[in-house]
Motif scaffolding. Sequence first.
Motif, PDB file in Angstrom:
ATOM      1  N   THR A 104      37.645 -26.409 -32.049  1.00  0.00           N
ATOM      2  CA  THR A 104      37.740 -26.135 -33.478  1.00  0.00           C
ATOM      3  C   THR A 104      38.555 -27.211 -34.170  1.00  0.00           C
ATOM      4  OG1 THR A 104      37.602 -23.767 -33.064  1.00  0.00           O
ATOM      5  CG2 THR A 104      38.496 -24.448 -35.190  1.00  0.00           C
ATOM      6  N   HIS A 146      33.465 -21.351 -39.599  1.00  0.00           N
ATOM      7  CA  HIS A 146      33.185 -21.580 -38.191  1.00  0.00           C
ATOM      8  C   HIS A 146      34.333 -21.095 -37.299  1.00  0.00           C
ATOM      9  CE1 HIS A 146      29.987 -24.248 -39.677  1.00  0.00           C
ATOM     10  NE2 HIS A 146      29.454 -24.119 -38.474  1.00  0.00           N
ATOM     11  N   ASP A 206      36.870 -18.426 -35.473  1.00  0.00           N
ATOM     12  CA  ASP A 206      36.729 -17.076 -34.936  1.00  0.00           C
ATOM     13  C   ASP A 206      37.500 -16.038 -35.743  1.00  0.00           C
ATOM     14  OD1 ASP A 206      35.114 -18.051 -32.922  1.00  0.00           O
ATOM     15  OD2 ASP A 206      36.768 -18.287 -31.499  1.00  0.00           O
ATOM     16  N   ASP A 207      38.577 -16.477 -36.410  1.00  0.00           N
ATOM     17  CA  ASP A 207      39.429 -15.512 -37.120  1.00  0.00           C
ATOM     18  C   ASP A 207      39.122 -15.439 -38.617  1.00  0.00           C
ATOM     19  OD1 ASP A 207      40.355 -18.009 -37.767  1.00  0.00           O
ATOM     20  OD2 ASP A 207      42.478 -17.521 -37.554  1.00  0.00           O
ATOM     21  N   CYS A 208      37.940 -15.940 -39.025  1.00  0.00           N
ATOM     22  CA  CYS A 208      37.569 -15.869 -40.443  1.00  0.00           C
ATOM     23  C   CYS A 208      37.372 -14.406 -40.829  1.00  0.00           C
ATOM     24  CB  CYS A 208      36.285 -16.663 -40.693  1.00  0.00           C
ATOM     25  SG  CYS A 208      35.785 -16.717 -42.423  1.00  0.00           S
TER      26      CYS A 208
END
Length: 334
Positions: A86, A26, A28-30
């Motif tokens: 987050t 979940h 954004d930087d995955c």
Amino acid sequence: MTDHSLSQDEYDAITDAAAHWCMRLHADDCSAQERVAFEQWLAADPLHAFEYQAMLEIWDVAGDLPRPEPIAVPMVPAKHQTPWRTFGMAAAVCALALPLAAYSGWNLGWLPNSYQHFETTNNVRQVTLNDGSKVELNLGTELTYSNYKDQRRITLKKGEAFFSVTHDTSHPFVVKAAEGKIRVTGTKFNVWMYEDQVKVNLIEGSVLVSSNDDLPGDGLRLGPSMQASYGRGDYIPRIRQTYDNDNSLAWLNGKLVLDDLALSEALPLINRYLATPLMVADNSTGAIRIGGIYNIKELNTLVTNLPKVLPVYLTRNEEGNPVLNSIPQKPPKS
């Protein structure tokens, strides 16, 4: 699944991993590499998939958590900062997972100490919530129940349900449906939802209905034999009286009753049961009236049978939806 009994430490390690992957996927930087690693972990053992699915449901609950007041935290370099949403979601997931609802989260009213998920497909189902309330779920219905310190919360994700709520004035029962909510302490009522349309029928007791959860106040009060309805953008619900011949609860007996309705009014009631919604081509088609009693498990056959009983024919639009078109009337001979 593994062929040996897992120790508590081994099981906790899988739960930890599921929570970790839920947070990372979940984020954004995955990265793509992380997603590949996740797929490998997920495929390694059926228990991994089971725990991850459970974690997604917990994450869904965490997304609805009431947000606490902002807390002052030490400044950190920008590249290490984590968005509050987050962080809050991640903290909620971890608190729920190990164990469900940490004491501090429960005590502050942020986290539930009990969570249940129910879903039906082709059968009506009755369930008992952890507070003792009874819920009858119509076909194609999905809802969750979360018990917070200050309220019992139902999130109706789709479908229809009849509630017989255990009375508790100090612990109100709140149903979130589309953009609005229904608040009770103990009563019997039905909630029907299709897309962003909601209808609430009160059978016994009283309820407060709000068309938008963000609006101030608890909404309009319904008494027995009253119905409230609302859709997206409605400032207040529409209220009307129901009568002894009202057919809103016919689904409890497996029936859908259409009492001389215009097709534009009947289609939301029919489409609730269809995998692909039925549409009308224009206003003149929508004005054609329909009646009858139908088995809710056999409504797919109604689509193909409508041209046999109404002056319409079927086509398909670009999305593949069936579309009803009125048959033009021949002008009378002079």
